[in-house]
Write an enzyme that holds these catalytic residues in place. Structure first.
Site, PDB file in Angstrom:
ATOM      1  N   HIS A  27       0.846  -1.198   0.000  1.00 29.63           N
ATOM      2  CA  HIS A  27       0.000   0.000   0.000  1.00 29.63           C
ATOM      3  C   HIS A  27       0.874   1.239   0.000  1.00 29.63           C
ATOM      4  O   HIS A  27       1.841   1.322   0.752  1.00 29.63           O
ATOM      5  CB  HIS A  27      -0.902   0.012   1.245  1.00 29.63           C
ATOM      6  CG  HIS A  27      -1.765   1.229   1.310  1.00 29.63           C
ATOM      7  ND1 HIS A  27      -2.948   1.327   0.622  1.00 29.63           N
ATOM      8  CD2 HIS A  27      -1.590   2.423   1.940  1.00 29.63           C
ATOM      9  CE1 HIS A  27      -3.479   2.522   0.844  1.00 29.63           C
ATOM     10  NE2 HIS A  27      -2.681   3.203   1.637  1.00 29.63           N
ATOM     11  N   ASP A  82     -15.419   2.113   7.783  1.00 29.79           N
ATOM     12  CA  ASP A  82     -14.383   3.082   7.416  1.00 29.79           C
ATOM     13  C   ASP A  82     -14.928   4.077   6.404  1.00 29.79           C
ATOM     14  O   ASP A  82     -14.651   5.272   6.483  1.00 29.79           O
ATOM     15  CB  ASP A  82     -13.152   2.360   6.850  1.00 29.79           C
ATOM     16  CG  ASP A  82     -12.141   3.365   6.312  1.00 29.79           C
ATOM     17  OD1 ASP A  82     -11.637   4.166   7.125  1.00 29.79           O
ATOM     18  OD2 ASP A  82     -11.893   3.387   5.095  1.00 29.79           O
ATOM     19  N   ARG A 119     -15.195  12.250   8.833  1.00 27.01           N
ATOM     20  CA  ARG A 119     -13.959  12.951   9.234  1.00 27.01           C
ATOM     21  C   ARG A 119     -13.626  14.052   8.238  1.00 27.01           C
ATOM     22  O   ARG A 119     -13.127  15.123   8.601  1.00 27.01           O
ATOM     23  CB  ARG A 119     -12.802  11.951   9.339  1.00 27.01           C
ATOM     24  CG  ARG A 119     -12.889  11.058  10.558  1.00 27.01           C
ATOM     25  CD  ARG A 119     -11.945   9.871  10.461  1.00 27.01           C
ATOM     26  NE  ARG A 119     -10.591  10.286  10.170  1.00 27.01           N
ATOM     27  CZ  ARG A 119      -9.734   9.601   9.400  1.00 27.01           C
ATOM     28  NH1 ARG A 119     -10.083   8.449   8.862  1.00 27.01           N
ATOM     29  NH2 ARG A 119      -8.528  10.052   9.178  1.00 27.01           N
ATOM     30  N   SER A 132      -7.709   3.482   9.475  1.00 22.96           N
ATOM     31  CA  SER A 132      -8.498   3.501   8.245  1.00 22.96           C
ATOM     32  C   SER A 132      -7.785   2.715   7.136  1.00 22.96           C
ATOM     33  O   SER A 132      -8.373   1.823   6.501  1.00 22.96           O
ATOM     34  CB  SER A 132      -8.720   4.966   7.850  1.00 22.96           C
ATOM     35  OG  SER A 132      -9.134   5.098   6.530  1.00 22.96           O
ATOM     36  N   LYS A 139      -8.644  -1.541   5.621  1.00 24.55           N
ATOM     37  CA  LYS A 139      -8.904  -1.934   4.224  1.00 24.55           C
ATOM     38  C   LYS A 139      -7.949  -3.043   3.791  1.00 24.55           C
ATOM     39  O   LYS A 139      -8.322  -3.960   3.067  1.00 24.55           O
ATOM     40  CB  LYS A 139      -8.781  -0.709   3.313  1.00 24.55           C
ATOM     41  CG  LYS A 139      -9.961   0.248   3.514  1.00 24.55           C
ATOM     42  CD  LYS A 139      -9.854   1.510   2.707  1.00 24.55           C
ATOM     43  CE  LYS A 139      -9.038   2.555   3.383  1.00 24.55           C
ATOM     44  NZ  LYS A 139      -9.556   3.902   3.436  1.00 24.55           N
TER      45      LYS A 139
HETATM   46  N1  URA Z   1      -6.518   7.508   3.407  1.00 22.98           N
HETATM   47  C1  URA Z   1      -7.343   6.620   4.006  1.00 22.98           C
HETATM   48  O1  URA Z   1      -7.660   5.567   3.443  1.00 22.98           O
HETATM   49  N2  URA Z   1      -7.819   6.927   5.232  1.00 22.98           N
HETATM   50  C2  URA Z   1      -7.492   8.067   5.887  1.00 22.98           C
HETATM   51  O2  URA Z   1      -7.945   8.260   6.976  1.00 22.98           O
HETATM   52  C3  URA Z   1      -6.647   8.979   5.228  1.00 22.98           C
HETATM   53  C4  URA Z   1      -6.164   8.666   3.993  1.00 22.98           C
END
Ligand code: URA
Length: 433
Positions: free
Chosen positions: A82, A161, A168, A183, A187
């Site tokens: 990632h 999320d 957020r 977050s 994923k």
């Molecule tokens: N990217 C994400 O997937 N989550 C966040 O909180 C910030 C950037």
């Protein structure tokens, strides 16, 4: 439990239990907890921070809030990579075929982009006919047969999320390291990874504009991953100028193909081989990064890495002739050079501004509904450290739009040119395990 008590507990700096965090995530996902309470909670988390255990509990609960990909039928250790995102970052396109060609299975779920350029799926769609809507069965069959498949995100992955991130975004609570770390990691965990390699970017084109913050984010993510039994490591890499020489979907695919053939720019080649080596070690294919690096350089040099790219594109229905003829990916109707306004050495290239300029040329989306121009983007002829003469071409714009004057100015302004020569910038700042 009552949400008001959980908010007050965090507001006053106490540590929440796993059960309280789990209760919040379930209640918020099911719409039992209203946005106004979730907003107050996010702000309390923002100011009070979270312990490592709290962040891991939040990650685990968000990963479990929807579908989770079951990759148990894929043979071998599934390593996901990632990147926290940067301008010209096409490493996923390179790493997939590269590690697959030494036998590391790549079962990659990717998304479309919102912002400067497309996501991996948008970039891959530069290959005519390439299909990323795969059933789970087809996806697993392709990974077992070819060691690589890339699918668009489908199903209901991490709904908690999705909802919390959107909240957020409008409550000024995005910039919290434990919240970002949870977050991202939720994923990755829902996508079925056994091991995770993270590329956390630092600089003018990144989420974290300095190395110290990038390091804190990397440490938080690595701790979360390891505490949830996913072998996780991170590198911190430079995003003070765009990565490689091309920004824009088809142009980035062209550069990825060239890098797989061993003809890529130095920074992109080095970062790709470094990340691929970490993936190979995490997958147990090499004892250490040095040995992995040798294996990877070999498959680049003997053509098997680019051959793997071709096989992957064909297996998902794409026309792979562009792998043999990457110039087919550089076909924009309008090509406009940008020149230097003075002589000197390139001191900096503001990565985010180059990203915005590429978006204005059609390479990115401002809303989810926007249609991408795959041919649009920017070629950077000069990178940090290069010498330029006055009026020499520093960049070329590719677009379908004939009106380029404003973007030309933007790209010229993104370059800082000064009298003093400078050494090439550091590419990889640190490694976090
Ligand atoms: N990217 C994400 O997937 N989550 C966040 O909180 C910030 C950037």
């Amino acid at each position: 439990m009552r949400m008001v008590d959980i908010i007050a507990k965090k507001r006053d700096g106490h540590i929440l239990s796993k059960e309280e965090i789990q209760w919040f995530v379930e209640g918020y996902t099911n719409d039992d907890i209203p946005d106004y309470q979730a907003s107050a909670f996010a702000m309390a988390l923002y100011f009070q921070g979270m312990t490592q255990e709290e962040a891991a509990a939040l990650t685990f609960a968000m990963a479990a809030s929807g579908d989770q990909l079951d990759l148990s039928k894929v043979e071998g250790v599934k390593v996901d990579k990632h990147s926290t995102g940067g301008v010209g970052d096409k490493t996923t396109l390179i790493l997939g075929p590269l590690v697959a060609s030494i036998g590391v299975p790549v079962a990659k779920m990717s998304g479309r982009g919102l912002g400067h350029t497309g996501g991996t799926i948008d970039k891959l769609e530069s290959f005519q006919g390439l299909k990323t809507e795969l059933s789970q069965q087809e996806f697993i069959r392709l990974v077992n047969e070819n060691k690589i498949a890339v699918a668009g995100q489908s199903g209901n992955l991490t709904p908690a999320d999705k909802k919390l991130y959107a909240l957020r975004d409008v409550t000024a609570t995005v910039d919290s390291i434990p919240l970002i770390a949870s977050s991202v990691m939720s994923k990755k965990i829902a996508a079925g990874a056994d091991a995770i390699v993270l590329d956390v970017k630092a600089g003018s084109g990144a989420f974290m504009d300095n190395v110290q913050d990038a390091k804190k984010l990397a440490e938080a993510m690595v701790r979360i991953g390891n505490s949830l039994d996913r072998k996780t490591m991170a590198i911190i890499s430079n995003m003070d100028e765009p990565l490689g020489r091309y920004v824009g979907n088809a142009l980035e695919v062209k550069e990825a193909v060239e890098t797989l053939k061993g003809n890529g720019p130095k920074d992109l080649h080095e970062l790709s081989v470094t990340l691929a080596a970490h993936m190979a070690v995490s997958a147990g294919k090499a004892a250490n990064e040095k040995e992995a690096g040798r294996m990877l350089e070999k498959v680049i040099a003997d053509g098997s890495a680019v051959q793997k790219m071709k096989q992957f594109v064909q297996s998902q229905g794409g026309d792979a002739s562009a792998v043999d003829h990457p110039e087919m990916l550089q076909t924009a109707a309008v090509k406009q050079d940008v020149t230097a306004d003075k002589a000197g050495y390139v001191q900096a290239i503001h990565a985010a501004d180059i990203g915005k300029a590429a978006m204005m040329l059609g390479a990115g989306r401002t809303t989810k509904e926007d249609v991408i121009d795959h041919t649009a983007g920017i070629e950077l002829h000069k990178k940090v450290g290069s010498h330029v003469e006055k009026n020499e071409t520093i960049a070329t714009l590719y677009t379908s739009n004939k009106e380029t004057a404003a973007v030309e100015q933007m790209v010229q302004n993104a370059y800082t040119i000064g009298e003093n020569s400078i050494t090439a910038p550091t590419l990889i700042y640190d490694t976090i395990r």
